[in-house]
Design an enzyme around this catalytic site. Structure first.
Site, short mmCIF file in Angstrom:
data_model
loop_
_atom_site.label_atom_id
_atom_site.label_comp_id
_atom_site.label_asym_id
_atom_site.label_seq_id
_atom_site.Cartn_x
_atom_site.Cartn_y
_atom_site.Cartn_z
N LYS A 75 0.82 -1.20 0.00
CA LYS A 75 0.00 0.00 0.00
C LYS A 75 0.86 1.26 0.00
O LYS A 75 2.06 1.23 0.30
CB LYS A 75 -0.93 0.02 1.23
CG LYS A 75 -2.02 -1.03 1.18
CD LYS A 75 -2.89 -0.93 -0.07
CE LYS A 75 -3.79 0.28 -0.07
NZ LYS A 75 -4.61 0.36 -1.32
N HIS A 96 -1.86 5.24 -6.00
CA HIS A 96 -3.17 5.87 -6.21
C HIS A 96 -3.12 7.37 -5.86
O HIS A 96 -3.94 7.90 -5.11
CB HIS A 96 -4.26 5.16 -5.40
CG HIS A 96 -4.43 3.71 -5.75
ND1 HIS A 96 -4.99 3.29 -6.93
CD2 HIS A 96 -4.09 2.59 -5.08
CE1 HIS A 96 -5.00 1.97 -6.98
NE2 HIS A 96 -4.45 1.52 -5.89
N GLU A 118 -0.15 0.48 -10.06
CA GLU A 118 -1.43 0.61 -10.75
C GLU A 118 -1.32 1.26 -12.12
O GLU A 118 -2.29 1.23 -12.90
CB GLU A 118 -2.46 1.35 -9.89
CG GLU A 118 -2.21 2.83 -9.71
CD GLU A 118 -1.26 3.17 -8.57
OE1 GLU A 118 -1.13 4.37 -8.26
OE2 GLU A 118 -0.66 2.23 -7.98
#
Length: 370
Positions: A75, A96, A118
């Site tokens: 994360k 993100h 991502e």
């Protein structure tokens, strides 16, 4: 290269960015791997397994960050980790950025090189490092949605698959990508009446061919979404624009047209959410209610099934991590368009346009660094 694997500290995040098998592969390639003690415990991997694979165990995160040239995480860094990240360090993880400006600013100020899972993108527009977690999150969205439809959890009190003589629940899936396809597949398997929406007719034709008969397809537009939310029991938000904020497909005013106890699961919450009333929640406190509509907006859904998620994620990330370690990020990204697309922030510059656009910040062409 010296590689560091810190323990994830986001709420209920039990995944780890590198397995003992991955550690062994990096060590075999001549690299040094430091793993924070207990980093793999939540996924079922002990310190001893990492040691046997060739890693060196370090007790605290600060030392892992201080020693490592490349940090591999799951994360995005959270606030207490910002100060541990230094100039010219490579951070390889999910970021993100477009959904959280403070993180973007912190990484710009750090001077680190941020390569985001991502946005690693192939020539066919597929996202190889996002796909495995999208598969997990898509499948989990139905599992969680079915649970929160139960009356004690403030849902409508409807069984997803129904029973003989009683109609099944109606499930609406927004987005026909990896998340939506996996959500529809599981909902259909549980016997629900499923509608999947997308703006791409070719994609809908494909889904219409491969999905079971209890999955219907419909073109996505504001009119159709507004009509369908009125009578669907579980609504899954699974839309994605790589690296950018998700579009708001369900607006605040639509909630009043839904039946009390409708459940919304916003899988796009990592990218700002495709439901206007969405705000990130945690596994500890996963839901909130607005206008009698249950919102499930956990930002790290796959963290609840860490054994499956860690293996699925590292199967995908390890080849890229090995390439980055073997060649260094500049050479690896120069040679690979896939990895180059993953670069978001380099030496204080935002080099991914969708991130710069999200906050009206200056954009720098990545070619400056390659």
């Amino acid at each position: 290269m010296i590689i560091g694997v810190p323990k994830e500290i986001k709420n209920n995040e039990n995944r780890v960015a590198l397995t003992p098998a991955g550690t062994q592969e990096l060590v075999k390639n001549g690299h040094t791997v430091f793993v924070q003690s207990m980093a793999g415990a939540g996924s079922g991997f002990s310190d001893e397994q990492y040691t046997l694979a060739g890693a060196q165990i370090i007790n605290n995160a600060a030392e892992v960050f201080a020693k490592a040239e490349m940090i591999i995480k799951v994360k995005e860094p959270i606030e207490q980790e910002y100060k541990l990240i230094r100039k010219d360090q490579l951070i390889f993880t999910y970021f993100h950025f477009a959904s959280y400006e403070p993180l973007t600013n912190a990484m710009v100020e750090s001077g680190a090189t941020c390569l985001a899972y991502e946005t690693v993108e192939r020539s066919d527009r597929s996202l190889p490092l996002l796909i495995p977690m999208s598969e997990v999150a898509g499948r989990m969205s139905i599992q969680e949605g079915a649970k929160y439809l139960e009356k004690p959890l403030k849902g409508r009190g409807i069984l997803l698959g129904g029973v003989p003589g009683v109609k099944p629940a109606k499930v609406l899936v927004l987005g026909g990508g990896v998340v939506g396809t996996n959500a529809a597949k599981i909902a259909a398997g549980m016997g629900a009446d499923v509608t999947i929406m997308d703006i791409n007719l070719d994609r809908l034709r494909y889904l219409d061919d491969v999905m079971p008969k209890n999955v219907h397809t419909m073109i996505s537009n504001d009119y159709n979404v507004r009509e369908l939310v009125k009578d669907h029991d579980l609504i899954i938000g699974g839309v994605l624009i790589p690296g950018a904020k998700a579009p708001k497909l369900i607006t605040r005013d639509m909630l009043k047209t839904m039946r009390p106890g409708t459940v919304l699961v916003d899988v796009a919450v990592d990218q700002g959410g495709c439901i206007e009333t969405c705000k990130p929640t945690t596994h500890e406190d996963p839901t909130f209610i607005i206008d009698d509509v249950v919102h499930y907006c956990v930002a790290n859904m796959p963290g609840a099934v860490p054994y499956t998620s860690t293996l699925a994620l590292t199967n995908a990330t390890l080849p890229y991590a090995v390439r980055l370690a073997n060649k260094g990020w500049k050479k690896a990204c120069s040679e690979s368009a896939e990895l180059r697309n993953g670069l978001n922030v380099v030496n204080g510059d935002i080099v991914y346009k969708a991130v710069a656009d999200a906050f009206n910040l200056p954009y720098t062409d990545v070619k400056k660094y390659l």
